[in-house]
Write an enzyme that holds these catalytic residues in place. Structure first.
Site, PDB file in Angstrom:
ATOM      1  N   HIS A  30      -2.576  -9.607   6.605  1.00  0.00           N
ATOM      2  CA  HIS A  30      -2.143  -8.211   6.719  1.00  0.00           C
ATOM      3  C   HIS A  30      -0.811  -8.197   7.468  1.00  0.00           C
ATOM      4  O   HIS A  30      -0.661  -8.883   8.486  1.00  0.00           O
ATOM      5  CB  HIS A  30      -3.148  -7.378   7.519  1.00  0.00           C
ATOM      6  CG  HIS A  30      -4.457  -7.158   6.838  1.00  0.00           C
ATOM      7  ND1 HIS A  30      -4.642  -6.171   5.900  1.00  0.00           N
ATOM      8  CD2 HIS A  30      -5.650  -7.787   6.968  1.00  0.00           C
ATOM      9  CE1 HIS A  30      -5.897  -6.197   5.479  1.00  0.00           C
ATOM     10  NE2 HIS A  30      -6.531  -7.178   6.107  1.00  0.00           N
ATOM     11  N   ASP A  55       0.788  -1.223   0.000  1.00  0.00           N
ATOM     12  CA  ASP A  55       0.000   0.000   0.000  1.00  0.00           C
ATOM     13  C   ASP A  55       0.821   1.273   0.000  1.00  0.00           C
ATOM     14  O   ASP A  55       0.284   2.339  -0.321  1.00  0.00           O
ATOM     15  CB  ASP A  55      -0.961  -0.011   1.188  1.00  0.00           C
ATOM     16  CG  ASP A  55      -2.106  -0.991   0.976  1.00  0.00           C
ATOM     17  OD1 ASP A  55      -2.450  -1.238  -0.188  1.00  0.00           O
ATOM     18  OD2 ASP A  55      -2.645  -1.520   1.962  1.00  0.00           O
ATOM     19  N   TYR A  96      -9.711  -0.940   1.774  1.00  0.00           N
ATOM     20  CA  TYR A  96      -9.396  -0.978   3.201  1.00  0.00           C
ATOM     21  C   TYR A  96      -9.115   0.407   3.761  1.00  0.00           C
ATOM     22  O   TYR A  96      -8.634   1.299   3.063  1.00  0.00           O
ATOM     23  CB  TYR A  96      -8.193  -1.889   3.473  1.00  0.00           C
ATOM     24  CG  TYR A  96      -8.607  -3.244   4.008  1.00  0.00           C
ATOM     25  CD1 TYR A  96      -9.103  -3.376   5.302  1.00  0.00           C
ATOM     26  CD2 TYR A  96      -8.533  -4.383   3.222  1.00  0.00           C
ATOM     27  CE1 TYR A  96      -9.505  -4.608   5.798  1.00  0.00           C
ATOM     28  CE2 TYR A  96      -8.931  -5.625   3.701  1.00  0.00           C
ATOM     29  CZ  TYR A  96      -9.418  -5.723   4.998  1.00  0.00           C
ATOM     30  OH  TYR A  96      -9.828  -6.944   5.488  1.00  0.00           O
TER      31      TYR A  96
END
Length: 756
Positions: free
Chosen positions: A518, A380, A465
């Protein structure tokens, strides 16, 4: 006549008295309208901070504009605004603060030397050259730049190939345009009959990385129903297309394969022909209703508001630009465009605890039987943890009275963008005692302190998310880093049969909530009572000992073990291996009791799982091998990941595992690197959104013999009273003052929102 005058006078007096009473009772100072609470406590005495240093402050609008103007002049007229730039254009992709060298920063902060030059780091995409490339340029000094230098080779060991570049908005737009205008028209009957497609009811979600080998730029794009106000991530239709967009000219882009219900096709034309002939197995997917299960609209009418937290005596902190100061703590926060929230020069009672505490990377790895999902590894930082933080909502994302801070960024377009309310700072009342004891043996007394903390927060909304990042500072000198995950889950189309449930749970009619991991990486550059630190591990073992007063009986006695971990390899604790129960960085100073002053590192994370080492993508994610590593601090090892990994994960520009080369850790400037991770198997209760509860990981830095006693004992909010004392007296118990002190109206700012 005299009596009439007296009566008239009395009547007039009564009217006057009633009028005065009404004015007094209804005025702001009257009893029916309590006064407003102060915004800042008059008792708060911020700890002295050495100047209002701008070393770590994010670039201002004026500085960003000056850098753009300078680069535009230096790089020539061929530059195109990044918002419109095609792959074959030259453009300035991003500009952000170039952090100063630590030695120069400390010389300024601690010894009064001149501050190091304030500089910017610019990423420039050169697509309009015979050999396209990505270049990184340092520009300075700010605010009036006069030089630039190319640091690409210095930072990455060589030139950056153009295929590693981030995807610009124009490329995203062109990718969807190619599907919508070139590919989807090849199957009009199939699309309208199966998905009720009318030209605007489908949208694409991309897989990354974009290919299977270095040099690829081919993206699996899964189609989802897209209805206004509905979370598209919960509405897959089962159709996916592989678009090769490696060519700099979009006219040469092609769809290489099409996936539908477990089968692969050459293109949509083949799918259309098989559909018309009746040979194609289809599952018709109706459009989702606007107020269906994926909508975040409340299912109930508004009711009572949740409890409101406020400070009746005013805030115990102040925010001045990027500097936060309180009676105990001071620090500067930053907001990296890609890496997100970070804090610098963190001091407790004026003494530096940490030079830098920052987010490094955030990765999620998915599994399913569709190509888009099984390939997905989202890194990310490449999308921008900082650039995607905006629009925090008072009373929901942060307490209503939090200090909201705007951030200016320059990324993906040639103009400065304002991120309103991207960061909030607040005091957190935790509804829990930080410490307490009720004594009833020998004598009776009570002592305690309500737990509160100073928090700086940002929220990164990256695709589906939302990650809530907090750095939390406590009155006992502890510092916590935590992240909560929420938002929409990523889903895949569930064809049917038990094999699909190998990858998650069914959460809708034909919807699979796909299993994923994650992992979050943090950098902790601690300076524990100075720059010279050691890594110490302590634990306990049980050893048998004969009871001295009765040697016939044996006891199992716990006994401490202590080991100085003198090499980097000794501190590389793999994910899943046991950590010493006490691991801390120690200094060469001692407290009053002769112990080395230290700070302990605790990781709050369930047992994680890392991608196997034999994967050709693993080296780019090698920081995920370790739950904890301590290394010598080096300027050239400033980051554990890179934004270029997302589009070339097979040839990483930064390999964190190479940081660990068994160098000495004895009396060195040390950095601890922490991985916190968790597994998410989506389930029915993740619809419509994943909740933060239970989806929290992070770390805690705790003083370990750093002080001579718990510093929170000096907190003015401490409570102590004995048997025989009247605990209801304000002079005895400060909590007893609350009914009077809290008799004020919170000074609440009007609600506003500018996040869209």
């Amino acid at each position: 006549m005299h009596l009439k005058i007296v009566l008239a006078f009395l009547a007039l007096s009564l009217i006057t008295i009633f009028a005065l009473a009404y004015v007094l009772l209804t005025s702001p100072g009257g009893s029916s309208q309590p006064p407003h609470c102060p915004s800042v406590s008059h008792r708060a005495q911020p700890w002295p901070h050495p100047g209002q240093s701008q070393l770590f402050a994010d670039l201002s609008r004026e500085e960003l504009t000056a850098v753009m103007r300078f680069l535009t002049q230096r790089l020539g007229p061929g530059l195109v605004d990044a918002a419109q730039a095609q792959p074959s254009d030259n453009c300035i992709f991003s500009v952000e603060l170039q952090l100063p060298p630590k030695a120069a920063a400390l010389a300024h902060l601690d010894r009064g030397s001149p501050p190091p030059a304030r500089e910017a780091l610019a990423i420039v995409l050169f697509g309009g050259q015979p050999q396209p490339n990505v270049s990184e340029l340092v520009v300075g000094p700010l605010p009036h730049p006069s030089y630039m230098r190319d640091v690409t080779v210095e930072r990455h060991g060589g030139p950056l190939p153009y295929h590693r570049r981030p995807v610009l908005r124009a490329e995203f737009t062109q990718m969807w345009r190619h599907l919508k205008e070139v590919e989807l028209p090849k199957a009009p009957i199939f699309l309208s009959s199966t998905f009720n497609y009318n030209g605007s009811t489908l949208a694409a979600v991309h897989a990354t990385p974009r290919g299977l080998r270095s040099g690829d730029r081919a993206t699996w794009m899964a189609l989802y129903h897209n209805i206004s106000g509905v979370g598209l991530f919960l509405h897959p239709v089962g159709l996916e297309l592989l678009l090769d967009h490696r060519a700099l000219d979009p006219a040469h882009w092609t769809v290489q394969q099409v996936f539908y219900l477990g089968h692969y096709y050459a293109d949509l034309g083949q799918l259309e022909r098989e559909f018309k002939s009746g040979r194609l197995e289809v599952v018709r997917v109706p459009l989702p209703p606007p107020n269906g299960a994926s909508s975040l609209r409340s299912r109930n009418s508004p009711g009572p508001l949740p409890p409101l937290q406020f400070s009746p005596q005013g805030s115990q902190y102040s925010v001045q630009g990027n500097l936060v100061v309180s009676s105990l703590w001071s620090f500067t926060f930053g907001h990296g465009v890609f890496s997100g929230l970070r804090i610098f020069d963190v001091r407790f009672q004026g003494e530096r605890i940490a030079y830098e505490v920052s987010v490094q990377e955030c990765v999620s790895i998915y599994g399913a039987d569709s190509p888009k999902t099984m390939l997905t590894r989202y890194l990310d930082s490449s999308f921008g943890l900082g650039r995607n933080s905006r629009g925090l909502v008072r009373g929901v994302d942060c307490p209503y009275q939090a200090t909201m801070v705007d951030i200016h960024i320059l990324v993906g377009k040639g103009a400065v963008q304002l991120l309103p309310g991207a960061v909030c700072v607040f005091e957190e009342a935790q509804g829990l005692p930080l410490r307490r004891h009720h004594n009833y043996l020998q004598n009776h007394f009570y002592g305690g302190l309500a737990s509160s903390a100073l928090v700086v927060r940002s929220v990164s909304s990256v695709g589906n998310y939302d990650y809530i990042w907090d750095f939390v500072l406590y009155p006992n000198g502890a510092l916590e880093g935590r992240v909560h995950a929420t938002g929409y889950i990523n889903t895949a189309f569930l064809k049917g049969g038990e094999e699909g449930l190998l990858f998650g749970n069914r959460v809708g009619e034909r919807v699979l909530g796909t299993v994923h991991t994650h992992a979050f990486h943090f950098k902790l550059d601690l300076d524990v009572a100075g720059l010279k630190n050691w890594v110490v591990a302590e634990d306990v073992v049980f050893k048998p000992v004969a009871a001295p007063w009765n040697p016939e009986h044996w006891l199992q006695r716990p006994q401490l073990t202590r080991q100085v971990l003198g090499k980097e390899d000794l501190t590389a604790f793999s994910l899943g291996s046991p950590l010493p129960r006490y691991l801390y960085l120690a200094s060469n100073q001692t407290n009053a009791w002769g112990h080395q002053r230290g700070y302990r590192i605790q990781i709050h994370s369930p047992l994680g799982i890392h991608i196997p080492l034999e994967s050709d993508m693993e080296r780019a994610l090698s920081w995920g091998r370790y739950q904890l590593v301590v290394t010598q601090r080096k300027e050239e090892e400033s980051q554990s990941s890179s934004i270029y990994h997302q589009n070339d994960i097979w040839t990483p520009t930064v390999t964190f595992a190479d940081f660990i080369n068994n160098e000495t850790l004895l009396g060195e400037d040390l950095v601890a690197w922490v991985t916190a991770s968790f597994l998410h198997i989506p389930h029915a209760e993740d619809i419509p959104n994943t909740v933060t509860l239970g989806n929290r990981v992070g770390f805690l830095l705790r003083p370990y013999n750093f002080f001579d006693e718990d510093p929170s004992i000096f907190s003015p909010g401490s409570v102590y009273f004995e048997k025989g004392q009247d605990a209801g007296l304000c002079s005895i118990n400060p909590v007893a003052c609350l009914p009077d002190l809290a008799a004020c109206v919170p000074d609440l700012p009007p609600f506003s929102y500018h996040g869209f």
